[in-house]
Motif scaffolding. Structure first.
Motif, PDB file in Angstrom:
ATOM      1  N   MET A   1       0.803  -1.216   0.000  1.00 50.06           N
ATOM      2  CA  MET A   1       0.000   0.000   0.000  1.00 50.06           C
ATOM      3  C   MET A   1       0.835   1.263   0.000  1.00 50.06           C
ATOM      4  SD  MET A   1      -3.103  -1.140   2.537  1.00 50.06           S
ATOM      5  CE  MET A   1      -4.063   0.311   2.152  1.00 50.06           C
ATOM      6  N   HIS A   2       2.102   1.168  -0.429  1.00 44.75           N
ATOM      7  CA  HIS A   2       2.979   2.330  -0.581  1.00 44.75           C
ATOM      8  C   HIS A   2       3.544   2.333  -1.997  1.00 44.75           C
ATOM      9  CE1 HIS A   2       2.907   3.184   3.762  1.00 44.75           C
ATOM     10  NE2 HIS A   2       2.940   1.866   3.921  1.00 44.75           N
ATOM     11  N   PRO A   3       2.741   2.695  -3.003  1.00 44.81           N
ATOM     12  CA  PRO A   3       3.193   2.586  -4.396  1.00 44.81           C
ATOM     13  C   PRO A   3       4.398   3.452  -4.704  1.00 44.81           C
ATOM     14  CG  PRO A   3       1.129   3.810  -4.249  1.00 44.81           C
ATOM     15  CD  PRO A   3       1.375   3.248  -2.902  1.00 44.81           C
ATOM     16  N   GLY A   4       4.439   4.663  -4.156  1.00 44.75           N
ATOM     17  CA  GLY A   4       5.578   5.536  -4.429  1.00 44.75           C
ATOM     18  C   GLY A   4       6.881   4.987  -3.880  1.00 44.75           C
ATOM     19  N   LYS A   5       6.842   4.509  -2.658  1.00 45.12           N
ATOM     20  CA  LYS A   5       8.033   3.939  -2.034  1.00 45.12           C
ATOM     21  C   LYS A   5       8.492   2.693  -2.782  1.00 45.12           C
ATOM     22  CE  LYS A   5       9.562   1.769   2.267  1.00 45.12           C
ATOM     23  NZ  LYS A   5       9.170   1.370   3.637  1.00 45.12           N
TER      24      LYS A   5
END
Length: 422
Positions: free
Chosen positions: A304-308
Motif C-alpha cells: 500500500m505504498h506505491p511511491g516507495k
C-alpha cells in the motif's frame, strides 16, 4: 525335434542320439524301397520268362490288318500327342528358365544381403565410439549456446535496467526526508500520496501523481516486456485521465479525483468505489512488478505504498535497480520466462490479494473521513461559541490563560476575565 540327452529343440544334429533318431526314418524308407524294387524285378523277370510270341500278345494290333481309316486316325492321334508333348516340353523349358532366373535373383539377393551384413557389422563396430563422440559434441555445443545466451540475457537485463532508471529519473521520481524523519516520495515535483493519508491529500495532486505513476508504469512494463495483472488505459480520445480495468471486466476503474474523497463519498458513491478499486489495482500492479524483478513485497501493508515501492525498485537509493532487475519477462523465450514453469514457481507463493488491499484501503479512508467530519463538527461548535460572546474580544493574560474583554470599553476595571477553555 527334441533330444533325449540334451533336451533341446533344434534343426541341427548335435549328438549321436540325435543323428540316429534323424537317420532312422530314412533308413527304414530305404529298406522298404529296396524290398519293393527287388519284388518288382522278380515279377518282371518272371513275366519276361513266360512272354508269349508277338502275334499272340493281347491288345497289340497288326497294322497290316487295319484299314486306311483306322491307320489315318492313329496317325492323327500320334501327331496330336506329339504336339501336346512338344507344348509340355516348351512349358517345362519355360518353367526351368523361370526357376533358373529365380535362382539367380535369389543368389543376387543373398550376395546383397551378405554385403549389407558386412557393412552393418563394420558400422556397428564403431557405433558406440561415434555415439559417445556425438554426445560430447552436442553437450559442448549446448554449453556454448547457454553461455552465449547468458551473455545476451545479461546485456538485455542491463539495457532494461538503464532504460527504466533513466525513465524514472526523467519523471523526477525522488525521495526526500523532512524534519522529524518523515520520508516523502515525489514524481514530477509532486508528492506521491501514501494510502494512509489519501483522504487528506489534495485531489489535484492525487490525480497528477497517479497519472505520472500510470505513465511510468506503462513505460517500465514496455521496456521489460511485462504483462501487468491489470491493464492500464492511458488518456486518449475518449478520456483525458488514465484508468485501469481487469482482463475479464471492461468496466474502467478511476485513478483521478475531481473532488475530495469525503465529498465524493457523499455525492457519488459509485465513483468513490471505482476510485478505491483503481488505486488498489495501481498499487497491486506496482507490487507485482517489484516481485517479478527481484524485490520482495511480503504483505498488504508494504503493497500500500506505491511511491516507495516504485522508487526502491527503480532508483534504489540512487544506485539504480538491483542486479536481478530485467531478468524475468514475458518477452524472454529462454530462462526467465514468466509465462513458463519457472515463472509460475516464482509467483505462485505470493499471498497478496487485491481484495485485501481494497478492503484495507476502504477502512483507512473511512477512518480518515470520520476524523475529518469530527474536525468539521468541532470547528462549527467553536464558531458558535465565538458568536455567543458578541461584543467581546479574545485576549491572553499574563499567566497564559485566555479571556474576553469588552471592545466598547477599551481599558479599565471593566475588563472581563474568563477561565481557560471557557
Amino acid at each position: 525335434m527334441q533330444c533325449d540327452i540334451c533336451e533341446r529343440e533344434s534343426l541341427r544334429m548335435c549328438c549321436s542320439p540325435c543323428a540316429r533318431h534323424t537317420l532312422w526314418p530314412l533308413r527304414y524308407d530305404t529298406i522298404l524301397r529296396t524290398s519293393e524294387k527287388v519284388a518288382a524285378e522278380e515279377k518282371i523277370n518272371a513275366y519276361l520268362t513266360a512272354k508269349p510270341p508277338e502275334a499272340a500278345r493281347p491288345g497289340v494290333k497288326d497294322l497290316s490288318a487295319l484299314d486306311g481309316k483306322e491307320v489315318k486316325s492313329l496317325r492323327v492321334q500320334t501327331e496330336e500327342s506329339k504336339l501336346i508333348i512338344s507344348k509340355i516340353m516348351e512349358e517345362n523349358d519355360k518353367v526351368r528358365t523361370e526357376i533358373d532366373e529365380a535362382k539367380e535373383r535369389i543368389a543376387a539377393l543373398k550376395e546383397l544381403n551378405k554385403s549389407r551384413k558386412l557393412t552393418f557389422h563394420e558400422y556397428n563396430k564403431g557405433l558406440r565410439d561415434r555415439r559417445v563422440v556425438a554426445l560430447e559434441n552436442i553437450q559442448k555445443e549446448t554449453k556454448r549456446t547457454r553461455q552465449r545466451w547468458n551473455i545476451v540475457q545479461t546485456k538485455i537485463a542491463d539495457a532494461r535496467s538503464y532504460l527504466c532508471y533513466e525513465a524514472a529519473s526523467l519523471y523526477g521520481l525522488k525521495q526526500r526526508r523532512r524534519r522529524g524523519g518523515i520520508i516523502e516520495y515525489f514524481i514530477g515535483g509532486n508528492s506521491i500520496p501514501s494510502f494512509q493519508d489519501l483522504a487528506v491529500h489534495p485531489p489535484i495532486l492525487t490525480t497528477t501523481t497517479f497519472g505520472h505513476l500510470c505513465n511510468l508504469l506503462m513505460l517500465i512494463s514496455d521496456y521489460c516486456g511485462i504483462k501487468l495483472p491489470y491493464e492500464i488505459v492511458l488518456p486518449g480520445k475518449h478520456s483525458q485521465y488514465p484508468s485501469i480495468k481487469t482482463p475479464n471486466n471492461p468496466l474502467s476503474r478511476l485513478v483521478h479525483l475531481d473532488s475530495p474523497l469525503t465529498d465524493l463519498f457523499r455525492e457519488n458513491s459509485n465513483d468513490y468505489t471505482l476510485f478505491l478499486e483503481g488505486a488498489s489495482m495501481l498499487a497491486y500492479n506496482i507490487a507485482w512488478l517489484c516481485l517479478t524483478q527481484g524485490m520482495e513485497i511480503a504483505n498488504v501493508e508494504e503493497a500500500m505504498h506505491p511511491g516507495k515501492n516504485l522508487y526502491t525498485l527503480l532508483i534504489g537509493g540512487g544506485h539504480g535497480p538491483s542486479s536481478n532487475f530485467g531478468r524475468w519477462s514475458h518477452a524472454t523465450t529462454g530462462g526467465g520466462f514468466l509465462g513458463g514453469k519457472e515463472g509460475y514457481l516464482l509467483t505462485r507463493e505470493w499471498n497478496i490479494d487485491l481484495r485485501e488491499i481494497v478492503k484495507k484501503l476502504e477502512m483507512i479512508v473511512h477512518g480518515q473521513n470520520m476524523k475529518l467530519e469530527w474536525d468539521l463538527v468541532e470547528e462549527v461548535v467553536g464558531e458558535d461559541e465565538e458568536e455567543t460572546f458578541s461584543g467581546l474580544e479574545k485576549v491572553s493574560t499574563k499567566r497564559g490563560t485566555q479571556g474576553y474583554r469588552n471592545v466598547s470599553e477599551p481599558t479599565g476595571w471593566t475588563k472581563v476575565r474568563a477561565k481557560a477553555g471557557s
